[in-house]
Design an enzyme around this catalytic site. Structure first.
Site, PDB file in Angstrom:
ATOM      1  N   SER A 145      -3.552  -3.297  -0.503  1.00 45.04           N
ATOM      2  CA  SER A 145      -2.461  -4.071   0.085  1.00 45.04           C
ATOM      3  C   SER A 145      -2.992  -5.442   0.498  1.00 45.04           C
ATOM      4  CB  SER A 145      -1.920  -3.317   1.301  1.00 45.04           C
ATOM      5  OG  SER A 145      -0.970  -4.108   1.966  1.00 45.04           O
TER       6      SER A 145
ATOM      7  N   THR B 249      11.954  -7.642 -11.309  1.00 47.02           N
ATOM      8  CA  THR B 249      11.333  -8.949 -11.495  1.00 47.02           C
ATOM      9  C   THR B 249      10.128  -9.101 -10.570  1.00 47.02           C
ATOM     10  OG1 THR B 249      13.420  -9.900 -12.166  1.00 47.02           O
ATOM     11  CG2 THR B 249      11.727 -11.442 -11.395  1.00 47.02           C
TER      12      THR B 249
ATOM     13  N   GLY C 284       0.815  -1.217   0.000  1.00 51.42           N
ATOM     14  CA  GLY C 284       0.000   0.000   0.000  1.00 51.42           C
ATOM     15  C   GLY C 284       0.846   1.263   0.000  1.00 51.42           C
ATOM     16  N   THR C 285       1.935   1.261   0.745  1.00 46.67           N
ATOM     17  CA  THR C 285       2.779   2.456   0.826  1.00 46.67           C
ATOM     18  C   THR C 285       3.361   2.806  -0.542  1.00 46.67           C
ATOM     19  OG1 THR C 285       3.314   2.113   3.150  1.00 46.67           O
ATOM     20  CG2 THR C 285       4.880   3.402   1.865  1.00 46.67           C
TER      21      THR C 285
ATOM     22  N   GLN D 283      -7.613  -0.200   3.759  1.00 45.70           N
ATOM     23  CA  GLN D 283      -8.441  -0.772   4.829  1.00 45.70           C
ATOM     24  C   GLN D 283      -9.809  -1.221   4.321  1.00 45.70           C
ATOM     25  OE1 GLN D 283      -7.832  -1.308   8.161  1.00 45.70           O
ATOM     26  NE2 GLN D 283      -5.711  -0.625   7.957  1.00 45.70           N
TER      27      GLN D 283
ATOM     28  N   ASN E 190      -7.837   3.868   8.839  1.00 40.13           N
ATOM     29  CA  ASN E 190      -7.219   2.726   9.505  1.00 40.13           C
ATOM     30  C   ASN E 190      -7.368   2.762  11.021  1.00 40.13           C
ATOM     31  OD1 ASN E 190      -5.491   4.987   8.715  1.00 40.13           O
ATOM     32  ND2 ASN E 190      -3.935   3.998   9.970  1.00 40.13           N
TER      33      ASN E 190
ATOM     34  N   HIS F  67      -2.036  -7.905   2.478  1.00 42.43           N
ATOM     35  CA  HIS F  67      -2.039  -8.472   3.835  1.00 42.43           C
ATOM     36  C   HIS F  67      -3.162  -7.917   4.705  1.00 42.43           C
ATOM     37  CE1 HIS F  67      -0.152  -5.332   6.509  1.00 42.43           C
ATOM     38  NE2 HIS F  67       0.155  -4.835   5.343  1.00 42.43           N
TER      39      HIS F  67
ATOM     40  N   CYS G 187       2.489   7.142  23.421  1.00 48.34           N
ATOM     41  CA  CYS G 187       3.470   6.198  23.937  1.00 48.34           C
ATOM     42  C   CYS G 187       3.636   4.986  23.034  1.00 48.34           C
ATOM     43  CB  CYS G 187       3.055   5.719  25.309  1.00 48.34           C
ATOM     44  SG  CYS G 187       3.662   6.807  26.570  1.00 48.34           S
TER      45      CYS G 187
END
Lengths: 406, 124
Positions: free
Chosen positions: A199, A237, A71-72, A179, A151, A201, A325
């Site tokens: 994407s 490839t 996706g990126t 997403q 997302n 995955h 965090c």
């Protein structure tokens, strides 16, 4: 300990049939599709068939699919490629404040290189107002890029209306649908989207493979140079096993979306209802209705999200948070902040993303575990003690969902 | 991400809770970073006889608050003033780099609590 996976927004487990489909392309069919001999031809056939399957799943033509590393890369190629190709026309790009970093960081780089950038705001539920887009489009606008579904908070944008607005004004429209694929029906025959990123995955396919749909006639420059693969738009490839896996995964994921979504939505709504009813001072982030079937995002006030994640993980439950965090950047989630949230509430955010394997029992166990964790952490939180004193004085109660026009 | 010692203090925090009638209270942190720590001390004959904490924050923030209270109990005010945030991190066997400066503030809160005690008890 039994483990419960509630982080399908991060990645999904590859389906057994997807893995099965891929295996022969690691073993006997290892050829390079550019080779003339029979080994090459076998790989070429797999590549062509995968492209056809992927196109069919999206309602587009095979030659409109470019396979990428994910996706990126698809987002980078779409944005940088269109901006470069249309440089003579103008240099204005429009996006939204809640995009994934793969889009936001790319448009910011474009701005550093001389593009002018408009970042559209969102309402408290994370929705972009198509009227704002209409007003933002200028004569020198060369690209609008707005995600299909978010997302973090799962908010689904009015993408058809946004796409039509762009088509009416003759501006290319790109959407990051990473997403959304497999979660909400998307037939590109009827919706004037010019470029779309996906994407594998995220829909039970392998990692490291994605695709960019580029509607015929859309001008696109390149990011990489080398061989003639992917019509020279993505030299190198081809990763045949991964491409075969993507094709199998998207074929499965786009079959009976309403039926599969309904099943996950039942779990989602039970999870949301129990969390809001059984835990004090919790709010739902994102849109109450226009949201991905598997997405739950709440803010647990007066605790910090990382503590919740650690407690859940100790009990075998995998989740994620928009707290500073946990971001690595020490900044609270830009998505939650764009929805007008204060820092304290953003720090207490928790994302639980459901998938096909989850059950009602898992939902109930998660709520019970979370309740214990919240009690424990609030017992140590000075903010919660202050809040209880206020509540006991005023009988105050906050809003549990956002308000929105849509 | 966190070592076993940090996780132990996160799961089984020592001296967590509010203190009634403390001799001194100190609070540090800010909401942008997402860490707010409050330390309560009970001082008798120049020694910290009891100490409690309340912390809103991540795992590192809770673990460092807990570790600090263990380090400080029974110490004289002078000894307590010499304890630094880095001492706390060291006693925990280390913290992830990103957490060393944002979530490791317990000693600062302690020093504020001692200052608060001294201000309350300074001769008029």
């Amino acid at each position: 300990m039994k483990r419960i996976y509630l982080d399908h927004g991060a990645t999904t487990p590859p389906h057994a049939d997807v893995i099965e489909a891929m295996l022969p392309y690691f073993r006997q069919y290892f050829g390079n599709p550019s080779s003339v001999h029979s080994f090459g031809r076998e790989a070429r056939r797999a590549l062509d068939e995968s492209r056809e399957k992927t196109a069919l799943a999206l309602g587009v033509k095979p030659e409109e699919i470019i396979f990428t590393s994910g996706g990126t890369e698809a987002n980078n190629l779409a944005i940088q490629g269109v901006v470069e190709a249309l440089a003579a026309r103008g240099r204005h790009v429009i996006t939204s404040a809640v995009e994934h970093h793969a889009v936001l960081d790319t448009v910011k780089i474009m701005a550093d290189k001389g593009c002018s950038l408009t970042v559209l705001p969102v309402d408290r539920c994370g929705i972009v107002d198509p009227d704002d887009l209409r007003k933002a489009i200028r004569d020198d606008t060369v690209l609008v890029t707005i995600m299909t579904a978010n997302n973090e908070i799962g908010t689904v944008q009015p993408v058809e209306e946004l796409a039509r607005t762009c088509r009416d004004k003759g501006v290319p429209f790109h959407t990051d649908a990473v997403q959304a694929i497999g979660s909400i029906p998307l037939d590109l025959r009827g919706v004037p989207i010019d470029l779309l990123s996906l994407s594998a995955h995220k829909f039970y396919g392998p990692k490291g493979i994605g695709a960019l749909f580029v509607r015929k006639g859309t001008k696109l420059g390149k990011l990489m140079f080398g061989g003639g693969q992917e019509r020279k738009m993505r030299p190198g490839t081809e990763n045949i096993p991964a491409i075969v896996g993507l094709a199998k995964a998207i074929e499965m994921a786009t079959k009976d979306i309403p039926g599969k979504s309904a099943a996950i939505t039942v779990l989602r709504d039970r999870l949301i209802e129990k969390l809001l009813n059984e835990i004090d001072a919790v709010q739902l982030n994102g849109h109450p209705v226009h949201r991905l079937p598997g997405n739950v995002n709440i803010s647990v006030n007066f605790v910090e999200g990382e503590g919740l994640l650690l407690d859940l993980d100790l009990n075998g439950i995998a989740a994620s948070s928009g707290s500073a965090c946990t971001s690595g950047s020490l900044e609270a989630s830009h998505v939650l902040m764009a929805c007008g949230m204060d820092h304290q509430t953003a720090h207490g955010s928790l994302r639980l993303t459901l998938g096909h394997g989850n059950t009602l029992e898992e939902v109930d166990y998660t709520v019970a575990t979370l309740k214990n964790s919240v009690d424990r952490l609030r017992g140590m939180s000075s903010l919660y003690k202050n809040y209880r004193r206020q509540v006991d004085k005023n009988h105050a109660g906050g809003e549990k969902t956002c308000t929105t026009k849509r | 991400m966190y070592n076993e010692k940090v996780m132990d203090h996160f799961q089984n925090p020592r001296n967590a809770g509010e203190m009634l009638n403390p001799s001194g209270v100190g609070e540090v942190g800010n909401m942008k970073c997402g860490d707010i720590m409050k330390i309560f001390i009970k001082v008798e004959e120049g020694r910290i006889q009891d100490i409690n904490f309340l912390t809103f924050g991540c795992g590192a923030a809770i673990a460092s608050s807990s570790m600090l209270t263990e380090l400080v109990k029974g110490k004289t005010l002078e000894e307590a003033l010499n304890i630094t945030n880095m001492d706390v991190a060291e006693k925990l066997g280390g913290l992830p780099d990103a957490k060393l400066h944002c979530s490791n503030l317990a000693a600062d809160a302690l020093h504020k609590a001692i200052e608060n005690y001294q201000a309350n008890n300074s001769p008029v």
